[in-house]
Design a protein around this motif. Structure first.
Motif, mmCIF file in Angstrom:
data_model
loop_
_atom_site.group_PDB
_atom_site.id
_atom_site.type_symbol
_atom_site.label_atom_id
_atom_site.label_comp_id
_atom_site.label_asym_id
_atom_site.label_seq_id
_atom_site.Cartn_x
_atom_site.Cartn_y
_atom_site.Cartn_z
ATOM 1 N N ALA A 71 62.407 -55.349 32.708
ATOM 2 C CA ALA A 71 62.548 -55.587 34.142
ATOM 3 C C ALA A 71 62.028 -54.440 34.998
ATOM 4 O O ALA A 71 61.928 -54.569 36.221
ATOM 5 C CB ALA A 71 64.015 -55.854 34.474
ATOM 6 N N GLY A 72 61.698 -53.300 34.366
ATOM 7 C CA GLY A 72 61.262 -52.141 35.130
ATOM 8 C C GLY A 72 62.410 -51.348 35.704
ATOM 9 O O GLY A 72 62.207 -50.495 36.574
ATOM 10 N N ASN A 73 63.638 -51.589 35.223
ATOM 11 C CA ASN A 73 64.793 -50.827 35.684
ATOM 12 C C ASN A 73 64.930 -49.502 34.962
ATOM 13 O O ASN A 73 65.598 -48.596 35.439
ATOM 14 C CB ASN A 73 66.081 -51.646 35.486
ATOM 15 C CG ASN A 73 66.098 -52.892 36.342
ATOM 16 O OD1 ASN A 73 65.563 -52.909 37.452
ATOM 17 N ND2 ASN A 73 66.693 -53.958 35.829
ATOM 18 N N ARG A 74 64.303 -49.387 33.801
ATOM 19 C CA ARG A 74 64.223 -48.107 33.098
ATOM 20 C C ARG A 74 62.750 -47.777 32.927
ATOM 21 O O ARG A 74 61.989 -48.585 32.377
ATOM 22 C CB ARG A 74 64.911 -48.174 31.729
ATOM 23 C CG ARG A 74 64.835 -46.832 30.992
ATOM 24 C CD ARG A 74 65.622 -46.812 29.706
ATOM 25 N NE ARG A 74 65.359 -45.566 28.986
ATOM 26 C CZ ARG A 74 65.862 -45.234 27.795
ATOM 27 N NH1 ARG A 74 66.692 -46.059 27.180
ATOM 28 N NH2 ARG A 74 65.547 -44.081 27.222
ATOM 29 N N VAL A 75 62.362 -46.612 33.412
ATOM 30 C CA VAL A 75 60.925 -46.296 33.476
ATOM 31 C C VAL A 75 60.601 -44.916 32.908
ATOM 32 O O VAL A 75 59.517 -44.392 33.155
ATOM 33 C CB VAL A 75 60.418 -46.386 34.934
ATOM 34 C CG1 VAL A 75 60.531 -47.801 35.464
ATOM 35 C CG2 VAL A 75 61.180 -45.414 35.849
ATOM 36 N N ASN A 76 61.512 -44.337 32.138
ATOM 37 C CA ASN A 76 61.261 -42.971 31.655
ATOM 38 C C ASN A 76 60.639 -42.964 30.264
ATOM 39 O O ASN A 76 60.889 -42.066 29.458
ATOM 40 C CB ASN A 76 62.533 -42.122 31.702
ATOM 41 C CG ASN A 76 63.521 -42.487 30.604
ATOM 42 O OD1 ASN A 76 63.668 -43.654 30.263
ATOM 43 N ND2 ASN A 76 64.191 -41.489 30.061
ATOM 44 N N ASP A 77 59.791 -43.963 29.991
ATOM 45 C CA ASP A 77 59.065 -43.989 28.719
ATOM 46 C C ASP A 77 57.686 -43.368 28.861
ATOM 47 O O ASP A 77 56.813 -43.569 28.012
ATOM 48 C CB ASP A 77 58.959 -45.416 28.179
ATOM 49 C CG ASP A 77 58.424 -46.401 29.204
ATOM 50 O OD1 ASP A 77 58.492 -46.118 30.407
ATOM 51 O OD2 ASP A 77 57.938 -47.486 28.799
ATOM 52 N N GLY A 78 57.472 -42.606 29.918
ATOM 53 C CA GLY A 78 56.229 -41.865 30.090
ATOM 54 C C GLY A 78 55.135 -42.663 30.758
ATOM 55 O O GLY A 78 55.258 -43.866 31.015
ATOM 56 N N ASP A 79 54.036 -41.972 31.064
ATOM 57 C CA ASP A 79 52.909 -42.620 31.730
ATOM 58 C C ASP A 79 52.302 -43.729 30.882
ATOM 59 O O ASP A 79 51.668 -44.645 31.402
ATOM 60 C CB ASP A 79 51.828 -41.581 32.058
ATOM 61 C CG ASP A 79 52.286 -40.584 33.111
ATOM 62 O OD1 ASP A 79 53.229 -40.909 33.859
ATOM 63 O OD2 ASP A 79 51.717 -39.477 33.168
ATOM 64 N N SER A 80 52.488 -43.651 29.574
ATOM 65 C CA SER A 80 51.941 -44.686 28.693
ATOM 66 C C SER A 80 52.684 -46.006 28.832
ATOM 67 O O SER A 80 52.166 -47.055 28.456
ATOM 68 C CB SER A 80 52.015 -44.220 27.238
ATOM 69 O OG SER A 80 53.360 -44.069 26.838
#
Length: 215
Positions: free
Chosen positions: A180-189
Motif C-alpha cells: 500500500a506504500g504505508n511502509r517505504v523504508n526499503d531504500g531507493d530500490s
C-alpha cells in the motif's frame, strides 16, 4: 523480475555504505539500554504479542537500520514515538547487537485455508510454501528465498532480516504496508514494495503463515 534482482544487489551496497560509519555494537552494553523495549518486544526480543515483532536474531545490520529509521521518522511507528530520541547511533548499534545474539523462538505455522482470486479455497500452507520458494513468475514476483535464504534465516551481512519464526500477523501487516506504500523504508530500490505490489491478499496471508513455522 531481473530488474528487481539488480535493485536488490544495489540495495545491499547502499545498506553497507550507510552503516559502515557506525562502530560495531556491543551486546553487553546493549543489555542496559533495551529495558524500554521489553514491555512490547520481550526482555530477550521474543515478543509474546503478534502485533509486536520478535527482534531476537533478526540480523544486526537490519536492526540498526530499523532503529535509525524509526528515530529519524523515515519509518513511522506510533508506539515508538520519542522512545529513541535520546539514543546515539552507538546506543542503537549496541541495542541491535544485544537482540541479534538472542535465539528466536518460533511462532509456528497453522493449518490454513485461503481464498484465491478465482474464488477457490486452497491449502494455505501449500500456497505459502510455493510463494516463498518459487514466487509467482506469471506476475514477475521473485521467490522470498533470493534475499531471505531457503530457510528464512536472512542474510545478515547484506542487511536482509531473518523471517523464519516471526509472528505471522506481523509479517502479513508489513507486506500489506509495503504493498500500500504505508511502509517505504526499503531504500531507493523499493525492493519490498516492488515485490509486494504483485501479491494478492491470499498470497500474503499464506506466505506469512508459512514463514512463521520455518526453521
Amino acid at each position: 523480475m531481473k530488474n528487481i534482482f539488480k535493485q536488490a544487489v544495489m540495495a545491499v551496497g547502499l545498506i553497507a555504505a550507510a552503516q559502515g560509519a557506525v562502530a560495531a555494537g556491543d551486546a553487553a552494553a546493549g543489555e542496559a539500554k533495551v529495558a524500554v523495549c521489553a514491555a512490547c518486544h520481550g526482555a530477550d526480543g521474543n515478543s509474546p504479542a503478534p502485533n509486536f515483532p520478535k527482534l531476537a536474531g533478526l540480523g544486526e545490520k537490519y536492526l540498526i537500520k530499523q532503529l535509525q529509521d524509526i528515530k529519524s521518522g523515515s519509518r513511522k511507528i506510533v508506539e515508538m514515538t520519542g522512545l529513541l530520541d535520546n539514543m546515539s547511533d552507538q546506543d542503537l548499534a549496541d541495542m541491535a547487537a544485544f537482540f541479534d545474539q538472542k535465539p528466536l523462538q518460533l511462532s509456528g505455522a497453522k493449518e490454513l485455508k485461503v481464498r484465491v482470486n478465482s474464488g477457490i479455497e486452497v491449502d494455505g500452507l501449500e500456497l505459502g510454501q510455493k510463494v516463498f520458494r518459487a514466487g509467482n513468475p506469471s506476475v514477475g514476483m521473485p521467490a522470498c528465498t533470493g534475499c531471505h535464504s531457503p530457510r528464512g534465516l536472512g542474510n545478515s551481512p547484506a542487511g536482509y532480516p531473518r523471517l523464519s519464526g516471526q509472528h505471522a500477523d506481523y509479517i502479513e501487516k508489513q507486506l500489506r504496508d509495503f504493498r500500500a506504500g504505508n511502509r517505504v523504508n526499503d531504500g531507493d530500490s523499493k525492493i519490498m514494495r516492488q515485490v509486494a505490489q504483485h501479491m494478492s491478499d491470499a498470497e500474503i496471508k499464506a506466505v506469512a503463515n508459512y514463514i512463521a513455522g520455518l526453521n
